[in-house]
Design a protein around this motif. Structure first.
Motif, short mmCIF file in Angstrom:
data_model
loop_
_atom_site.label_atom_id
_atom_site.label_comp_id
_atom_site.label_asym_id
_atom_site.label_seq_id
_atom_site.Cartn_x
_atom_site.Cartn_y
_atom_site.Cartn_z
N SER A 110 0.84 -1.19 0.00
CA SER A 110 0.00 0.00 0.00
C SER A 110 0.88 1.24 0.00
N VAL A 111 0.24 2.38 -0.26
CA VAL A 111 0.90 3.67 -0.09
C VAL A 111 0.29 4.33 1.14
N ASN A 121 4.93 10.28 1.05
CA ASN A 121 4.20 9.01 1.12
C ASN A 121 5.15 7.83 1.20
N ILE A 140 5.99 3.86 0.96
CA ILE A 140 5.47 2.64 0.36
C ILE A 140 5.63 1.53 1.39
N SER A 179 9.11 -0.54 4.97
CA SER A 179 8.61 0.77 4.57
C SER A 179 9.71 1.53 3.84
N THR A 224 10.73 5.12 1.45
CA THR A 224 10.40 6.43 0.90
C THR A 224 11.29 6.66 -0.31
N TYR A 254 3.96 1.80 -7.98
CA TYR A 254 3.38 2.79 -7.09
C TYR A 254 3.47 4.19 -7.71
N ILE A 297 3.33 8.05 -6.18
CA ILE A 297 3.36 8.77 -4.91
C ILE A 297 3.63 10.24 -5.18
N LYS A 350 -1.83 3.96 -6.01
CA LYS A 350 -1.65 5.41 -5.97
C LYS A 350 -1.98 5.97 -4.58
N SER A 351 -1.29 7.04 -4.23
CA SER A 351 -1.56 7.70 -2.95
C SER A 351 -2.89 8.44 -3.04
#
Length: 226
Positions: free
Chosen positions: A27-28, A55, A57, A134, A136, A170, A172, A209-210
């Motif tokens: 998810s974002v 955001n 990931i 996680s 970035t 993704y 972001i 997508k965010s």
């Protein structure tokens, strides 16, 4: 021979399974703080710390094997790096921002951003366990304070002897202070239409997508429609 064959079968059945890594979920996440400093690009001097968020990931990993799985690198294959125009008319702010992303995307020379960028890491998932990584991702230097950057990226994880695990695609957005300013204070219809056209190319990219991208697109659509 029958006893020997049976013994081999029993040994094979009871032997530990190698690491077997899979992506269980991805998810974002919503905006989270990232350490950052203002940056004078002309003098090449970093300035003071500045509030900044982006955001992350989030990738949830599951190891189905009996041995630990060790991730040794992340490959971020950048498909899009777009800068949204400033529709607020509020000025540029600092010359640049340098944030401590997990993976920094080079922006110089022109065109350097697109393509794969690898960052060495060390992340272990224990046998039979589920763990979350996680990440970035963003530009090494982001120009001006009211210019959000949109990144479209395919992520792969290198693990256990060089195997590559597809960890998803993704889209972001970085620099959420700029995002908030755009959502609250955009007033230029022509600028909104220009940014909307940029975002439509991002939405054509098949990716997670965010939610901030949805907010920006809705805002620009409303403004461009008058």
């Amino acid at each position: 021979m029958g006893l020997a064959f049976s013994a081999v079968q029993i040994w094979q059945a009871s032997a530990p399974k190698p690491a077997d890594l899979e992506v269980a979920m991805s998810s974002v996440a919503g905006p989270q703080s990232v350490p950052a400093v203002s940056y004078d690009r002309i003098r090449k001097v970093a300035g003071e710390s500045t509030p900044f968020s982006a955001n992350p990931i989030d990738i949830t990993l599951k190891n189905n094997g009996d041995r630990p799985a060790l991730i040794t690198a992340v490959i971020a294959d950048v498909k899009h790096l777009e800068t949204l125009a400033d529709c607020t008319g509020s000025g540029a702010g600092p010359a640049g921002i340098s944030a401590e992303y997990s993976i920094k995307i080079p922006t110089q020379p022109p065109g350097a951003a697109l393509g794969p960028h690898q960052q060495d890491v060390r992340f272990e998932v224990k046998p039979g366990a589920v763990d979350r990584m996680s990440l970035t991702i963003g530009p090494e230097i982001e120009s001006f304070y009211n210019y959000p950057y949109v990144v479209g990226v395919d992520v792969k994880l290198v693990h256990d002897g060089g195997a590559e695990l597809d960890a998803g695609s993704y889209a972001i957005v970085t620099n959420h202070k700029a995002v908030e300013e755009h959502i609250a204070n955009s007033s230029d219809e022509a600028c909104a239409q220009k940014n909307l056209e940029v975002l439509e190319t991002i939405y054509a990219y098949q990716s997670i997508k965010s939610s901030e991208l949805d907010q920006l697109r809705d805002n620009y659509r409303a403004l461009a429609a008058g």
